[in-house]
Motif scaffolding. Structure first.
Motif, PDB file in Angstrom:
ATOM      1  N   SER A  25       8.980 -40.641 -10.798  1.00  0.00           N
ATOM      2  CA  SER A  25       8.847 -41.326  -9.680  1.00  0.00           C
ATOM      3  C   SER A  25       9.610 -40.813  -8.636  1.00  0.00           C
ATOM      4  N   SER A  26       9.014 -40.283  -7.475  1.00  0.00           N
ATOM      5  CA  SER A  26       9.925 -39.854  -6.586  1.00  0.00           C
ATOM      6  C   SER A  26       9.409 -40.577  -5.361  1.00  0.00           C
ATOM      7  N   LEU A  27      10.161 -41.468  -4.466  1.00  0.00           N
ATOM      8  CA  LEU A  27       9.673 -42.091  -3.410  1.00  0.00           C
ATOM      9  C   LEU A  27       8.964 -41.525  -2.368  1.00  0.00           C
ATOM     10  N   SER A  28       9.401 -40.157  -2.239  1.00  0.00           N
ATOM     11  CA  SER A  28       8.677 -39.213  -1.374  1.00  0.00           C
ATOM     12  C   SER A  28       7.123 -39.346  -1.482  1.00  0.00           C
ATOM     13  N   TYR A  29       6.727 -39.064  -2.994  1.00  0.00           N
ATOM     14  CA  TYR A  29       5.183 -38.984  -3.163  1.00  0.00           C
ATOM     15  C   TYR A  29       4.452 -40.049  -2.321  1.00  0.00           C
ATOM     16  N   LEU A  30       4.981 -41.235  -2.373  1.00  0.00           N
ATOM     17  CA  LEU A  30       4.356 -42.433  -1.759  1.00  0.00           C
ATOM     18  C   LEU A  30       3.876 -42.132  -0.612  1.00  0.00           C
ATOM     19  N   THR A  31       4.640 -41.614   0.248  1.00  0.00           N
ATOM     20  CA  THR A  31       4.315 -41.132   1.766  1.00  0.00           C
ATOM     21  C   THR A  31       3.691 -39.824   1.930  1.00  0.00           C
ATOM     22  N   ARG A  32       4.046 -38.983   1.045  1.00  0.00           N
ATOM     23  CA  ARG A  32       3.417 -37.483   1.217  1.00  0.00           C
ATOM     24  C   ARG A  32       2.091 -37.177   0.921  1.00  0.00           C
ATOM     25  N   PHE A  33       1.636 -38.188  -0.018  1.00  0.00           N
ATOM     26  CA  PHE A  33       0.177 -38.010  -0.390  1.00  0.00           C
ATOM     27  C   PHE A  33      -0.459 -39.265  -0.060  1.00  0.00           C
ATOM     28  N   HIS A  34      -1.865 -39.163   0.040  1.00  0.00           N
ATOM     29  CA  HIS A  34      -2.738 -39.869   0.828  1.00  0.00           C
ATOM     30  C   HIS A  34      -3.104 -41.179  -0.256  1.00  0.00           C
ATOM     31  N   LEU A  35      -2.336 -41.952  -0.573  1.00  0.00           N
ATOM     32  CA  LEU A  35      -2.781 -43.017  -1.580  1.00  0.00           C
ATOM     33  C   LEU A  35      -3.017 -44.237  -0.833  1.00  0.00           C
ATOM     34  N   ASN A  36      -3.720 -45.072  -1.747  1.00  0.00           N
ATOM     35  CA  ASN A  36      -3.875 -46.501  -0.946  1.00  0.00           C
ATOM     36  C   ASN A  36      -3.680 -47.476  -2.255  1.00  0.00           C
ATOM     37  N   THR A  37      -3.421 -47.256  -3.271  1.00  0.00           N
ATOM     38  CA  THR A  37      -3.198 -48.129  -4.298  1.00  0.00           C
ATOM     39  C   THR A  37      -1.941 -47.660  -5.411  1.00  0.00           C
ATOM     40  N   LEU A  38      -1.307 -48.557  -5.661  1.00  0.00           N
ATOM     41  CA  LEU A  38      -0.303 -48.443  -6.619  1.00  0.00           C
ATOM     42  C   LEU A  38      -0.520 -49.124  -8.129  1.00  0.00           C
ATOM     43  N   LYS A  39      -0.539 -48.657  -9.417  1.00  0.00           N
ATOM     44  CA  LYS A  39      -0.865 -49.276 -10.472  1.00  0.00           C
ATOM     45  C   LYS A  39       0.620 -49.232 -11.085  1.00  0.00           C
ATOM     46  N   ILE A  40       1.381 -50.783 -11.343  1.00  0.00           N
ATOM     47  CA  ILE A  40       2.486 -50.801 -12.013  1.00  0.00           C
ATOM     48  C   ILE A  40       2.229 -50.803 -13.410  1.00  0.00           C
ATOM     49  N   ASP A  41       3.097 -49.763 -14.192  1.00  0.00           N
ATOM     50  CA  ASP A  41       2.672 -49.585 -15.560  1.00  0.00           C
ATOM     51  C   ASP A  41       2.974 -50.840 -16.401  1.00  0.00           C
ATOM     52  N   ARG A  42       2.345 -50.841 -17.363  1.00  0.00           N
ATOM     53  CA  ARG A  42       2.382 -52.152 -18.249  1.00  0.00           C
ATOM     54  C   ARG A  42       3.562 -52.134 -18.989  1.00  0.00           C
ATOM     55  N   ALA A  43       4.611 -51.271 -18.999  1.00  0.00           N
ATOM     56  CA  ALA A  43       5.886 -51.251 -19.634  1.00  0.00           C
ATOM     57  C   ALA A  43       6.862 -52.224 -18.927  1.00  0.00           C
ATOM     58  N   PHE A  44       6.416 -52.482 -17.632  1.00  0.00           N
ATOM     59  CA  PHE A  44       7.314 -53.313 -16.679  1.00  0.00           C
ATOM     60  C   PHE A  44       6.655 -54.727 -16.719  1.00  0.00           C
ATOM     61  N   VAL A  45       5.188 -54.617 -16.814  1.00  0.00           N
ATOM     62  CA  VAL A  45       4.608 -56.127 -16.646  1.00  0.00           C
ATOM     63  C   VAL A  45       4.800 -56.639 -18.294  1.00  0.00           C
ATOM     64  N   MET A  46       5.089 -56.012 -19.361  1.00  0.00           N
ATOM     65  CA  MET A  46       5.124 -56.576 -20.670  1.00  0.00           C
ATOM     66  C   MET A  46       6.382 -57.630 -20.501  1.00  0.00           C
ATOM     67  N   ASP A  47       7.591 -57.219 -20.086  1.00  0.00           N
ATOM     68  CA  ASP A  47       8.978 -58.042 -20.285  1.00  0.00           C
ATOM     69  C   ASP A  47       9.012 -59.163 -19.342  1.00  0.00           C
ATOM     70  N   ILE A  48       8.275 -59.153 -18.207  1.00  0.00           N
ATOM     71  CA  ILE A  48       8.428 -59.784 -16.831  1.00  0.00           C
ATOM     72  C   ILE A  48       8.738 -61.197 -17.056  1.00  0.00           C
ATOM     73  N   GLU A  49       8.062 -61.921 -18.182  1.00  0.00           N
ATOM     74  CA  GLU A  49       8.185 -63.177 -18.515  1.00  0.00           C
ATOM     75  C   GLU A  49       9.761 -63.573 -18.920  1.00  0.00           C
ATOM     76  N   HIS A  50      10.630 -62.620 -19.818  1.00  0.00           N
ATOM     77  CA  HIS A  50      11.647 -63.032 -20.453  1.00  0.00           C
ATOM     78  C   HIS A  50      12.824 -61.940 -20.237  1.00  0.00           C
ATOM     79  N   SER A  51      12.517 -61.053 -19.023  1.00  0.00           N
ATOM     80  CA  SER A  51      13.652 -60.025 -18.966  1.00  0.00           C
ATOM     81  C   SER A  51      13.751 -60.160 -17.206  1.00  0.00           C
ATOM     82  N   GLU A  52      14.824 -60.566 -16.657  1.00  0.00           N
ATOM     83  CA  GLU A  52      15.289 -60.467 -15.503  1.00  0.00           C
ATOM     84  C   GLU A  52      15.300 -59.160 -14.700  1.00  0.00           C
ATOM     85  N   ARG A  53      15.501 -58.419 -15.373  1.00  0.00           N
ATOM     86  CA  ARG A  53      15.794 -56.980 -15.231  1.00  0.00           C
ATOM     87  C   ARG A  53      14.212 -56.481 -14.809  1.00  0.00           C
ATOM     88  N   SER A  54      13.244 -56.485 -15.786  1.00  0.00           N
ATOM     89  CA  SER A  54      11.905 -56.194 -15.418  1.00  0.00           C
ATOM     90  C   SER A  54      11.388 -56.944 -14.261  1.00  0.00           C
TER      91      SER A  54
END
Ligand code: C2E
Ligand code: CA
Ligand code: CA
Ligand code: CA
Length: 279
Positions: free
Chosen positions: A186-215
Motif C-alpha cells: 500500500s502506497s497512498l500514491s497509487y490511489l491518485t496515480r492510477f485511474h482507479l474507481n473502486t477500492l476493495k477492503i481486504d477480508r483481513a480487516f473486516v474479519m475483526d471489525i466487531e471485536h477489535s477497536e484497531r481493525s
C-alpha cells in the motif's frame, strides 16, 4: 544442536521438494485445462450496503482437473503466473465472463456488471486492451458492465506501462478496482496515480471489525480516505450480520462475503437475485 540443525535442513529440503513437485504436477495438468474444458466461473454477489440490492458480481475461477480433481485457485493461479500461462487462462476468463453477461442481458437479470481478476502478465500484454474491446463488442456489452480487479503488486511491478493501459481502459468506460487493499505494498500514491474507481477492503480487516477497536479504526480510516478521493468502497469477506451493520454505519458502499452469498454457478444467479429482491 548440530544434529537438530541438520534435521531442520532436511525437513526444509523435503518441504521444498514437495512444493516444487506439487507445482510441477499442477503445471503439467494446467497445460490441457482450457482445451479439456476443465475451467468454469462461479459468481459472487456484491450488494449495495444501503439498499441490499445486487450491484455487481465477481467472477471467480474454478478448475476441475481430469487428473487432480478440484484444485483451488490459491494453488494453481501462482503456478500459472510463474509459467505465463495466466495470460491464456485470463483471456479465457475475460471471454467467458463477457459471454455470460451477454446471456444474462437477455433474461430477467438484465444489465449487470461483472468484476474479473486480472494478473500483471495480462496487463503487460500489448494485446490486452484490444482483447477487452473485442470481448465487449462481440457480446454487445457496455464497457461499464466490466470491471477489472488488480492487486497492488500489479501496480508496482510495471508502473508507467500499467498507468497508460489503465488510462485507456478507463477512457473506454471499463471500471478498475484495487483488490485486497491494505495487505500489500500500500502506497497512498497509487490511489491518485492510477485511474482507479473502486477500492476493495481486504477480508483481513473486516474479519475483526466487531471485536477489535484497531481493525474498526483502520477500516473507518480507509473508508474516509476512499470517500474523499471519490472512490467506491467494497468490503470483502463479510461473514456476519454484525460486520455488515458496522460497515454500513461507517459508510462503506458495497458488501461482499459469505453473509450475502457464496460464489455460485451462473445458472443460479437469476434465482438468487430475485430472492434478494423479495427480501
Ligand atoms: P480474491 O480476488 O481476493 O477473491 C476473494 C476470495 O475470497 C475468493 O476465493 C472467495 O471465494 C473468497 N471469499 C469470498 N467471500 C468470503 C468470505 O466471506 N469469507 C472467506 N473466508 N472467503 C471469502 P477463491 O475463489 O478461492 O479465490 C482465491 C483467489 O484466487 C482470489 O482472491 C484471486 O486472487 C484468485 N483468483 C480467482 N479467480 C481468478 C481469476 O480468474 N484470475 C486470476 N488472476 N486470479 C483469480
Ligand atoms: Ca478479487
Ligand atoms: Ca480480494
Ligand atoms: Ca486475495
Amino acid at each position: 544442536a548440530k544434529k537438530s540443525g541438520r534435521g531442520e535442513l532436511r525437513f526444509f529440503n523435503d518441504a521444498m521438494n514437495a512444493a516444487a513437485k506439487d507445482a510441477l504436477v499442477i503445471d503439467g495438468a494446467l497445460r490441457g485445462a482450457i482445451a479439456g474444458q476443465e475451467f468454469r466461473l462461479v459468481y459472487q454477489a456484491i450488494t449495495s450496503a444501503a439498499s441490499g440490492a445486487m450491484t455487481k458480481v465477481e467472477a471467480l475461477l474454478r478448475w476441475h482437473s481430469a487428473t487432480l480433481g478440484n484444485v483451488a485457485p490459491d494453488r494453481f493461479i501462482p503456478v500459472a503466473e510463474d509459467s505465463g500461462m495466466i495470460v491464456e487462462i485470463g483471456s479465457w476468463v475475460l471471454n467467458e465472463a463477457c459471454r455470460q453477461l451477454g446471456v444474462w442481458k437477455t433474461g430477467a437479470l438484465g444489465e449487470l456488471t461483472v468484476s474479473i481478476n486480472v494478473s500483471a502478465w495480462q496487463l503487460a500484454d500489448p494485446a490486452f486492451v484490444g482483447l477487452v474491446q473485442q470481448a465487449l463488442e462481440r457480446n454487445g456489452l457496455a464497457p461499464r458492465q466490466l470491471e477489472l480487479e488488480l492487486t497492488e503488486r500489479v501496480l508496482i511491478d510495471n508502473g508507467s506501462q500499467v498507468q497508460s493501459v489503465l488510462a485507456q481502459l478507463r477512457g473506454m468506460g471499463v471500471g478498475i478496482s484495487l483488490d485486497d487493499f491494505g495487505t500489500g505494498y500500500s502506497s497512498l500514491s497509487y490511489l491518485t496515480r492510477f485511474h482507479l474507481n473502486t477500492l476493495k477492503i481486504d477480508r483481513a480487516f473486516v474479519m475483526d471489525i466487531e471485536h477489535s477497536e484497531r481493525s474498526n479504526n483502520l477500516v473507518h480510516a480507509i473508508i474516509a480516505m476512499g470517500q474523499s478521493l471519490g472512490l467506491q468502497l467494497v468490503a470483502e469477506g463479510v461473514e456476519t450480520a454484525g460486520q455488515a451493520s458496522i460497515l454500513r454505519q461507517l459508510g462503506c458502499h458495497h458488501l461482499q462475503g459469505y453473509h450475502i452469498s457464496l460464489p455460485i454457478p451462473a445458472d443460479e444467479l437469476p434465482g438468487f437475485a430475485s430472492r434478494l429482491k423479495a427480501g
